[in-house]
Design a protein around this motif. Structure first.
Motif, PDB file in Angstrom:
ATOM      1  N   ALA A 133     -54.754  -7.227 -11.464  1.00  0.00           N
ATOM      2  CA  ALA A 133     -54.436  -5.924 -10.881  1.00  0.00           C
ATOM      3  C   ALA A 133     -54.350  -4.882 -11.992  1.00  0.00           C
ATOM      4  CB  ALA A 133     -53.122  -5.985 -10.110  1.00  0.00           C
ATOM      5  N   GLN A 134     -54.842  -3.679 -11.710  1.00  0.00           N
ATOM      6  CA  GLN A 134     -54.748  -2.570 -12.648  1.00  0.00           C
ATOM      7  C   GLN A 134     -54.353  -1.309 -11.894  1.00  0.00           C
ATOM      8  OE1 GLN A 134     -57.859  -1.698 -15.421  1.00  0.00           O
ATOM      9  NE2 GLN A 134     -58.354  -3.836 -15.815  1.00  0.00           N
ATOM     10  N   ASP A 135     -53.534  -0.480 -12.518  1.00  0.00           N
ATOM     11  CA  ASP A 135     -53.196   0.813 -11.950  1.00  0.00           C
ATOM     12  C   ASP A 135     -52.731   1.740 -13.058  1.00  0.00           C
ATOM     13  OD1 ASP A 135     -50.544  -0.329 -12.300  1.00  0.00           O
ATOM     14  OD2 ASP A 135     -50.723  -1.113 -10.280  1.00  0.00           O
ATOM     15  N   THR A 136     -52.789   3.027 -12.773  1.00  0.00           N
ATOM     16  CA  THR A 136     -52.394   4.018 -13.761  1.00  0.00           C
ATOM     17  C   THR A 136     -52.175   5.354 -13.076  1.00  0.00           C
ATOM     18  OG1 THR A 136     -52.943   4.992 -15.910  1.00  0.00           O
ATOM     19  CG2 THR A 136     -54.738   4.774 -14.317  1.00  0.00           C
ATOM     20  N   ARG A 137     -51.564   6.270 -13.800  1.00  0.00           N
ATOM     21  CA  ARG A 137     -51.464   7.657 -13.376  1.00  0.00           C
ATOM     22  C   ARG A 137     -52.157   8.521 -14.415  1.00  0.00           C
ATOM     23  NH1 ARG A 137     -46.643  10.507 -15.469  1.00  0.00           N
ATOM     24  NH2 ARG A 137     -48.172  10.491 -17.140  1.00  0.00           N
ATOM     25  N   ILE A 138     -53.010   9.424 -13.939  1.00  0.00           N
ATOM     26  CA  ILE A 138     -53.631  10.405 -14.830  1.00  0.00           C
ATOM     27  C   ILE A 138     -53.146  11.786 -14.393  1.00  0.00           C
ATOM     28  CG2 ILE A 138     -55.622   8.988 -15.418  1.00  0.00           C
ATOM     29  CD1 ILE A 138     -57.229  10.507 -13.318  1.00  0.00           C
ATOM     30  N   GLN A 139     -52.945  12.668 -15.365  1.00  0.00           N
ATOM     31  CA  GLN A 139     -52.230  13.911 -15.069  1.00  0.00           C
ATOM     32  C   GLN A 139     -52.816  15.073 -15.848  1.00  0.00           C
ATOM     33  OE1 GLN A 139     -47.937  13.511 -14.148  1.00  0.00           O
ATOM     34  NE2 GLN A 139     -47.626  14.781 -15.950  1.00  0.00           N
ATOM     35  N   ALA A 140     -53.083  16.177 -15.138  1.00  0.00           N
ATOM     36  CA  ALA A 140     -53.690  17.343 -15.771  1.00  0.00           C
ATOM     37  C   ALA A 140     -52.786  17.971 -16.815  1.00  0.00           C
ATOM     38  CB  ALA A 140     -54.055  18.380 -14.704  1.00  0.00           C
ATOM     39  N   SER A 141     -51.476  17.922 -16.602  1.00  0.00           N
ATOM     40  CA  SER A 141     -50.556  18.558 -17.540  1.00  0.00           C
ATOM     41  C   SER A 141     -50.380  17.762 -18.825  1.00  0.00           C
ATOM     42  CB  SER A 141     -49.186  18.772 -16.878  1.00  0.00           C
ATOM     43  OG  SER A 141     -48.637  17.534 -16.461  1.00  0.00           O
ATOM     44  N   THR A 142     -50.736  16.476 -18.815  1.00  0.00           N
ATOM     45  CA  THR A 142     -50.733  15.634 -20.026  1.00  0.00           C
ATOM     46  C   THR A 142     -52.075  14.904 -20.059  1.00  0.00           C
ATOM     47  OG1 THR A 142     -49.585  13.895 -18.790  1.00  0.00           O
ATOM     48  CG2 THR A 142     -48.233  15.373 -20.142  1.00  0.00           C
ATOM     49  N   PRO A 143     -53.161  15.622 -20.337  1.00  0.00           N
ATOM     50  CA  PRO A 143     -54.512  15.096 -20.100  1.00  0.00           C
ATOM     51  C   PRO A 143     -54.921  13.938 -20.991  1.00  0.00           C
ATOM     52  CG  PRO A 143     -54.613  17.189 -21.263  1.00  0.00           C
ATOM     53  CD  PRO A 143     -53.187  17.004 -20.854  1.00  0.00           C
ATOM     54  N   ASP A 144     -54.211  13.695 -22.088  1.00  0.00           N
ATOM     55  CA  ASP A 144     -54.571  12.589 -22.971  1.00  0.00           C
ATOM     56  C   ASP A 144     -53.570  11.446 -22.914  1.00  0.00           C
ATOM     57  OD1 ASP A 144     -56.946  13.794 -24.109  1.00  0.00           O
ATOM     58  OD2 ASP A 144     -55.591  15.188 -25.127  1.00  0.00           O
ATOM     59  N   ALA A 145     -52.663  11.490 -21.946  1.00  0.00           N
ATOM     60  CA  ALA A 145     -51.625  10.461 -21.838  1.00  0.00           C
ATOM     61  C   ALA A 145     -52.166   9.211 -21.149  1.00  0.00           C
ATOM     62  CB  ALA A 145     -50.423  11.003 -21.073  1.00  0.00           C
ATOM     63  N   ASP A 146     -51.839   8.060 -21.704  1.00  0.00           N
ATOM     64  CA  ASP A 146     -52.183   6.758 -21.138  1.00  0.00           C
ATOM     65  C   ASP A 146     -51.034   6.319 -20.233  1.00  0.00           C
ATOM     66  OD1 ASP A 146     -52.605   4.079 -20.588  1.00  0.00           O
ATOM     67  OD2 ASP A 146     -52.817   3.456 -22.672  1.00  0.00           O
ATOM     68  N   GLY A 147     -51.290   6.218 -18.915  1.00  0.00           N
ATOM     69  CA  GLY A 147     -50.247   5.848 -17.974  1.00  0.00           C
ATOM     70  C   GLY A 147     -50.287   4.401 -17.543  1.00  0.00           C
ATOM     71  N   SER A 148     -51.004   3.566 -18.282  1.00  0.00           N
ATOM     72  CA  SER A 148     -51.230   2.188 -17.842  1.00  0.00           C
ATOM     73  C   SER A 148     -49.970   1.334 -17.838  1.00  0.00           C
ATOM     74  CB  SER A 148     -52.284   1.521 -18.724  1.00  0.00           C
ATOM     75  OG  SER A 148     -51.864   1.470 -20.073  1.00  0.00           O
ATOM     76  N   ALA A 149     -48.954   1.695 -18.603  1.00  0.00           N
ATOM     77  CA  ALA A 149     -47.752   0.868 -18.690  1.00  0.00           C
ATOM     78  C   ALA A 149     -46.601   1.401 -17.837  1.00  0.00           C
ATOM     79  CB  ALA A 149     -47.297   0.760 -20.147  1.00  0.00           C
ATOM     80  N   LEU A 150     -46.828   2.457 -17.067  1.00  0.00           N
ATOM     81  CA  LEU A 150     -45.766   3.032 -16.251  1.00  0.00           C
ATOM     82  C   LEU A 150     -45.414   2.097 -15.104  1.00  0.00           C
ATOM     83  CD1 LEU A 150     -47.012   6.734 -16.038  1.00  0.00           C
ATOM     84  CD2 LEU A 150     -45.140   5.847 -17.452  1.00  0.00           C
ATOM     85  N   ALA A 151     -44.120   1.884 -14.884  1.00  0.00           N
ATOM     86  CA  ALA A 151     -43.671   1.027 -13.787  1.00  0.00           C
ATOM     87  C   ALA A 151     -43.576   1.787 -12.475  1.00  0.00           C
ATOM     88  CB  ALA A 151     -42.323   0.404 -14.123  1.00  0.00           C
ATOM     89  N   SER A 152     -43.491   3.110 -12.540  1.00  0.00           N
ATOM     90  CA  SER A 152     -43.485   3.942 -11.338  1.00  0.00           C
ATOM     91  C   SER A 152     -44.251   5.216 -11.639  1.00  0.00           C
ATOM     92  CB  SER A 152     -42.053   4.265 -10.893  1.00  0.00           C
ATOM     93  OG  SER A 152     -41.340   4.939 -11.915  1.00  0.00           O
TER      94      SER A 152
END
Length: 462
Positions: A204-223
């Motif tokens: 399983a893979q999931d992430t959050r991508i965000q315009a206000s932090t365009p270079d942030a890696d969200g792969s380890a976020l739990a929520s």
């Protein structure tokens, strides 16, 4: 359903005690009133018209409530004793229903709304007004598995002071009455479940991508949150991507290619952190590959549902375009059958989904990811299907001076056609009688008159 009130302990309220707010739910702050709602759906299981066979496999169970008055939400405790919806009173339960494992269970499996806010908070996000839907699957399964169905008590959220109004079953508008919608498949239907860390599944893979932090890696976020305006009033999206890789194939636990998908649902949790309720979003099947470490910039200004990066039409939705009421902080089940069927049929690659926010929404909807510490909080894909044909796999080919013997595996009991040609791209001619796969999963075919030189064989069904 009915309401019972602390301040009117001997009075029955079968349609609620307030004409505006219908059935009212409110937790008793010190010195305040308490209002509880009792709700039940009888005769769910059986062989009658509209009933669910007792041995059916329940796929989803969603409760829809029409909210007349916005509030904090409530847990739903399964009742352990019966109630009379026309005559139940506060005093009849000796001071309301207690979660004491006698009148009702001491723990709950279903919930909606904000239940983790600061005690007595008055400025926390509320449910909104309108129809909400959330999963009560564990409760319905418990009743199917032998627990007596006495319904639920809705007592309100601990130490919250903003009551909640629910349209009763007697509402003049049938669409406003409480509705329990249960989906099921027949007993014996094959199923597969995919959740990170469950039964050894780790794809399983999931992430959050965000315009206000365009270079942030969200792969380890739990929520993560799906949001249209993360900062300020203008659009600056937060998008969520989810996928379950390696679910189609011939390996253990996989769904065989060309299976018929009867139901495929995604379980999502929004209960373990405050302020998870929000505007929701739309689920779109991804058409372009991505990795969970990708950022907003790497995906070129996020994902666009343009039939190139993602399918333009949503497969399913959370919430609605009017942004009211919120999609609740609850357990949710989303039907994504069509997408999984496309993957199993091979008409579309499995790149999972992107959840895009509703336009002009400013209230983010929160959900847990596959990195959540507790397994039950991680997204889960459940698939119910009729398996496709087994793969034809050559086990061995042996040749003598006068014969060629081919051993292969396939669908037990199926007779396969064997064809032969003198060259790989030549004309293939069927050989009689073919070969049938035996109970051990192996078929054996012997060609008693092979050509003197090379021979090429094809095995197919038919």
């Amino acid at each position: 359903d009915c309401e019972i009130q602390k301040n009117n302990p001997f009075t029955a309220f079968p349609t609620g005690g307030n004409n505006i707010s219908g059935l009212f739910v409110d937790f008793p702050l010190p010195g305040g009133n308490a209002n509880q709602v009792l709700m039940r759906f009888d005769n769910l299981f059986g062989n009658g018209q509209g009933q669910i066979p007792s041995n059916a496999i329940i796929v989803s169970a969603d409760l829809s409530l029409h909210l007349l008055d916005s509030g904090d939400g409530t847990p739903l405790y399964r009742m352990l004793m019966p109630f009379d919806e026309n005559n139940a009173t506060w005093d009849g339960f000796g001071g309301g229903v207690d979660p004491d494992n006698t009148e009702s269970r001491s723990t709950y499996d279903s919930v909606f709304g904000l239940i983790f806010a600061t005690s007595g908070s008055t400025n926390s996000p509320n449910t909104g007004v309108g129809t909400i839907t959330f999963s009560v699957l564990p409760d319905v399964k418990a009743w199917q598995n032998g627990g007596t169905n006495y319904g639920w008590v809705l007592p309100g959220s601990d130490l919250q002071n903003d009551g909640l109004g629910i349209s009763p079953g007697e509402s003049s508008n049938p669409n406003d009455r409480p509705k329990l919608r249960i989906s099921w498949v027949p007993a014996g239907t094959v199923s597969a479940t995919f959740r990170q860390g469950f039964n050894g599944y780790t794809s399983a893979q999931d992430t959050r991508i965000q315009a206000s932090t365009p270079d942030a890696d969200g792969s380890a976020l739990a929520s993560v949150f799906v949001d249209w305006a993360v900062t300020g009033p203008d659009e600056n999206d937060a998008q969520v991507l989810i996928k379950f890789e390696n679910i189609i194939g011939y390996g253990a636990g996989q769904i065989t290619p060309n299976s018929i998908i009867h139901a495929a649902v995604l379980d999502v949790n929004s209960t373990d952190f405050s302020n998870a309720m929000g505007d929701g979003g739309t689920f779109h099947s991804m058409l372009a590959p991505w990795d969970h470490t990708n950022t907003w910039n790497q995906l070129v200004n996020g994902v666009t549902a343009d039939d190139i990066e993602a399918v333009s039409a949503p497969t399913t939705i959370a919430g609605n375009a009017s942004l009211n009421p919120n999609i609740e902080a609850a357990f949710h089940v989303f039907d994504l059958t069509g997408d999984v069927q496309a993957w199993a049929s091979g008409t579309r690659p499995n790149y999972g989904w992107v959840i895009l926010p509703w336009p002009n929404g400013g209230d983010g909807w929160g959900l847990n990811t596959s990195d959540a510490a507790t397994e039950i909080q991680r997204p889960q894909l459940r698939v119910y299907y009729t398996p496709g044909p087994a793969a034809i796999i050559i086990q061995s080919i042996t040749r003598t001076a006068t014969t060629v013997t081919i051993r292969f595996s396939g669908e037990i009991g199926t007779t396969y056609t064997v064809r032969r040609a003198g060259t790989v791209d030549g004309t293939y001619v069927g050989l009689i009688p073919g070969a049938t796969v035996q109970p051990d999963g192996i078929a054996t075919f012997t060609d008693n008159s092979p050509p003197a030189g090379a021979a090429f064989y094809r095995i197919s069904n038919p």
